[in-house]
Design a protein around this motif. Structure first.
Motif, PDB file in Angstrom:
ATOM      1  N   ILE A 115       0.850  -1.185   0.000  1.00 18.10           N
ATOM      2  CA  ILE A 115       0.000   0.000   0.000  1.00 18.10           C
ATOM      3  C   ILE A 115       0.893   1.246   0.000  1.00 18.10           C
ATOM      4  CG2 ILE A 115      -1.656   1.334   1.346  1.00 18.10           C
ATOM      5  CD1 ILE A 115      -2.942  -1.015   0.033  1.00 18.10           C
ATOM      6  N   VAL A 116       0.611   2.170  -0.865  1.00 13.38           N
ATOM      7  CA  VAL A 116       1.495   3.329  -1.028  1.00 13.38           C
ATOM      8  C   VAL A 116       1.374   4.312   0.132  1.00 13.38           C
ATOM      9  CG1 VAL A 116       2.065   5.305  -2.493  1.00 13.38           C
ATOM     10  CG2 VAL A 116       1.470   3.103  -3.533  1.00 13.38           C
ATOM     11  N   PHE A 117       0.137   4.709   0.469  1.00 10.52           N
ATOM     12  CA  PHE A 117      -0.062   5.711   1.511  1.00 10.52           C
ATOM     13  C   PHE A 117      -0.486   5.028   2.812  1.00 10.52           C
ATOM     14  CE2 PHE A 117      -0.578   7.967  -2.485  1.00 10.52           C
ATOM     15  CZ  PHE A 117       0.275   9.043  -2.278  1.00 10.52           C
ATOM     16  N   ARG A 118       0.302   5.261   3.854  1.00 12.42           N
ATOM     17  CA  ARG A 118       0.051   4.625   5.149  1.00 12.42           C
ATOM     18  C   ARG A 118       0.086   5.670   6.257  1.00 12.42           C
ATOM     19  NH1 ARG A 118       4.558  -0.231   4.468  1.00 12.42           N
ATOM     20  NH2 ARG A 118       4.141  -0.646   2.240  1.00 12.42           N
ATOM     21  N   THR A 119      -0.417   5.307   7.411  1.00 13.07           N
ATOM     22  CA  THR A 119      -0.385   6.190   8.569  1.00 13.07           C
ATOM     23  C   THR A 119       1.056   6.313   9.073  1.00 13.07           C
ATOM     24  OG1 THR A 119      -0.651   4.434  10.221  1.00 13.07           O
ATOM     25  CG2 THR A 119      -2.659   5.319   9.206  1.00 13.07           C
ATOM     26  N   HIS A 120       1.280   7.194  10.032  1.00 10.39           N
ATOM     27  CA  HIS A 120       2.635   7.371  10.576  1.00 10.39           C
ATOM     28  C   HIS A 120       3.111   6.115  11.297  1.00 10.39           C
ATOM     29  CE1 HIS A 120       0.336   8.204  14.264  1.00 10.39           C
ATOM     30  NE2 HIS A 120       1.447   7.940  14.928  1.00 10.39           N
ATOM     31  N   LYS A 121       2.181   5.208  11.610  1.00  5.32           N
ATOM     32  CA  LYS A 121       2.544   3.941  12.248  1.00  5.32           C
ATOM     33  C   LYS A 121       2.831   2.846  11.226  1.00  5.32           C
ATOM     34  CE  LYS A 121      -0.097   4.809  16.486  1.00  5.32           C
ATOM     35  NZ  LYS A 121      -1.177   4.306  17.384  1.00  5.32           N
ATOM     36  N   GLY A 122       2.729   3.203   9.952  1.00  6.41           N
ATOM     37  CA  GLY A 122       3.010   2.236   8.906  1.00  6.41           C
ATOM     38  C   GLY A 122       1.838   1.356   8.532  1.00  6.41           C
ATOM     39  N   GLN A 123       0.637   1.699   9.035  1.00  2.00           N
ATOM     40  CA  GLN A 123      -0.554   0.904   8.756  1.00  2.00           C
ATOM     41  C   GLN A 123      -1.353   1.507   7.600  1.00  2.00           C
ATOM     42  OE1 GLN A 123      -1.134  -2.015  10.384  1.00  2.00           O
ATOM     43  NE2 GLN A 123       0.833  -1.591  11.393  1.00  2.00           N
ATOM     44  N   PRO A 124      -1.982   0.668   6.762  1.00  2.00           N
ATOM     45  CA  PRO A 124      -2.842   1.204   5.694  1.00  2.00           C
ATOM     46  C   PRO A 124      -4.029   1.953   6.290  1.00  2.00           C
ATOM     47  CG  PRO A 124      -2.315  -1.115   5.310  1.00  2.00           C
ATOM     48  CD  PRO A 124      -1.885  -0.801   6.713  1.00  2.00           C
ATOM     49  N   TYR A 125      -4.494   2.959   5.578  1.00  2.00           N
ATOM     50  CA  TYR A 125      -5.731   3.620   5.971  1.00  2.00           C
ATOM     51  C   TYR A 125      -6.889   2.678   5.657  1.00  2.00           C
ATOM     52  CZ  TYR A 125      -3.181   8.019   6.426  1.00  2.00           C
ATOM     53  OH  TYR A 125      -2.306   8.999   6.817  1.00  2.00           O
ATOM     54  N   PRO A 126      -7.811   2.445   6.602  1.00  2.00           N
ATOM     55  CA  PRO A 126      -8.922   1.529   6.320  1.00  2.00           C
ATOM     56  C   PRO A 126      -9.722   2.001   5.120  1.00  2.00           C
ATOM     57  CG  PRO A 126      -8.816   2.067   8.661  1.00  2.00           C
ATOM     58  CD  PRO A 126      -7.875   2.997   7.964  1.00  2.00           C
ATOM     59  N   PRO A 127      -9.916   1.155   4.092  1.00  2.00           N
ATOM     60  CA  PRO A 127     -10.643   1.563   2.875  1.00  2.00           C
ATOM     61  C   PRO A 127     -12.137   1.551   3.095  1.00  2.00           C
ATOM     62  CG  PRO A 127      -9.986  -0.718   2.686  1.00  2.00           C
ATOM     63  CD  PRO A 127      -9.416  -0.222   3.990  1.00  2.00           C
ATOM     64  N   THR A 128     -12.628   2.494   3.897  1.00  2.00           N
ATOM     65  CA  THR A 128     -14.039   2.550   4.237  1.00  2.00           C
ATOM     66  C   THR A 128     -14.712   3.680   3.494  1.00  2.00           C
ATOM     67  OG1 THR A 128     -13.528   1.747   6.451  1.00  2.00           O
ATOM     68  CG2 THR A 128     -15.706   2.724   6.128  1.00  2.00           C
TER      69      THR A 128
END
Length: 370
Positions: A242-255
């Motif tokens: 996933i290209v864009f992630r949070t500062h914690k390295g997690q994907p943004y939930p695709p909601t």
């Protein structure tokens, strides 16, 4: 020969052949009367498919099921299914769609009715077209009457464009991770949910092109990559996944539902910048408006934003289109935006936080060389 009912365990099964089509499957029904009604209907549908083709029997519910199975969003679909689910696709008319929209959203503004009724309907219809269950057609959507002004008691952010200098000031107060995502929104015109799902293989930096695999209209589409994004996106693409992630390295939930995944970042940026009229969807409106101001042809603008659904656009999803790249490059890049510290090395900054949020990793340039 026809179909017969056979009892297998607790359920009734259909078995036999109609017009050369062999059938053996469970009705998933325990009641014989209901199972027999299903048998009669199944025989009729098979006979009609044999005589007139599969498109003669497919319903809006069948198309909706296929759309969801292909990864489409179920948001706003349930009311449509209750109104049009049993309707055969080849029998649905513009008047049927308009009547359903009026019934489901009687007091809504045209843009709301468009979003909640027409857009999900068209997405399902496009899925039916891909499956050869329906013919491609242009559905008329509701428009606000010319010369009228609808005054809202409460203005909703994200429904109007902003100047790019103003957007730059806002983004500059965000932590790098959400700032990168917001920057991509302002220079692609993508819907937030489309950007959340973007993966590294979907982006070709050299060709200045990206592909949205599953869009709101239920079809993949190609999108030009602005030169500013091409300057700094490379390391995020090379990282993979996933290209864009949070500062914690997690994907943004695709909601679906409009930017709730960025709520904290947006709220913080509003507080720090004093700018209250920017949200994730502001970017899409800004791209659209700026392209019009720049004199871009409406057809090219609509292709960039994913409004165009003509066969030619779908056919060349993976082929970079020079006119679209030239058009997106007309979006302005303020010096303040290009000068943000993370632009030079996004991977170095992506896990940092803006001053006052969490750890003290202020957005000042690193002068130590470390």
């Amino acid at each position: 020969m026809g179909l017969k009912l056979l009892r297998r365990g607790q359920f009734w099964y259909l078995r036999g052949s109609v017009c050369g089509t062999h059938v053996y499957r469970s009705t998933k029904l325990e009641n014989r009367r209901l199972a027999d009604a299903l048998r009669v209907r199944t025989e009729r549908e098979i006979a009609e498919e044999h005589a007139f083709g599969v498109s003669a029997t497919k319903t809006f519910a069948d198309a909706a099921e296929a759309y969801l199975a292909s990864g489409g969003s179920g948001r706003f679909l349930e009311p449509l299914l209750s109104r049009l689910g049993k309707s055969r696709l080849n029998a649905i008319t513009q008047n049927d769609l308009d009547a359903a929209a009026r019934e489901l959203s009687p007091n809504a503004q045209p843009e709301t009715r468009n979003r909640q009724c027409y857009t999900p309907f068209v997405a399902v219809w496009n899925e039916a077209v891909l499956n050869d269950w329906a013919r491609s057609r242009k559905w008329r959507r509701p428009r606000k009457p010319k010369g009228t002004r609808v005054v809202r008691s409460v203005a909703r952010t994200g429904t109007a464009p902003v100047e790019y200098d103003r957007a730059a000031t806002f983004v500059a107060t965000m932590s790098p991770a959400p700032a990168m995502l917001m920057t991509a929104l302002f220079y692609t015109g993508l819907r937030p949910i489309e950007l959340f799902a973007l993966e590294a293989p979907d982006i070709d930096i050299a060709k200045r092109w990206l592909v949205v695999r599953s869009s709101k209209i239920g079809e993949p589409r190609g999108v030009p990559l602005h030169w500013f994004l091409a300057e700094w996106l490379g390391p995020l693409v090379t990282r993979g996944g996933i290209v864009f992630r949070t500062h914690k390295g997690q994907p943004y939930p695709p909601t679906q539902g409009g930017g709730g995944q960025l709520k904290s970042a947006i709220t913080g940026a509003r507080s720090r910048s004093g700018i209250m009229d920017i949200s994730p969807y502001t970017a899409r409106h800004s791209v659209s408006t700026q392209l019009v101001v720049n004199g871009i042809h409406p057809h090219i603008k609509d292709q960039i934003l994913g409004h165009a659904v003509d066969d030619m656009s779908r056919r060349y999803t993976n082929v970079p289109q020079r006119p679209m790249i030239e058009a997106i490059d007309t979006l302005p890049v303020p010096d303040a935006w290009r000068g943000l510290p993370w632009v030079a090395d996004p991977l170095k900054w992506v896990n940092r936080l803006v001053e006052g949020t969490g750890r003290r990793t202020d957005l000042e340039r690193d002068v130590s060389g470390g």
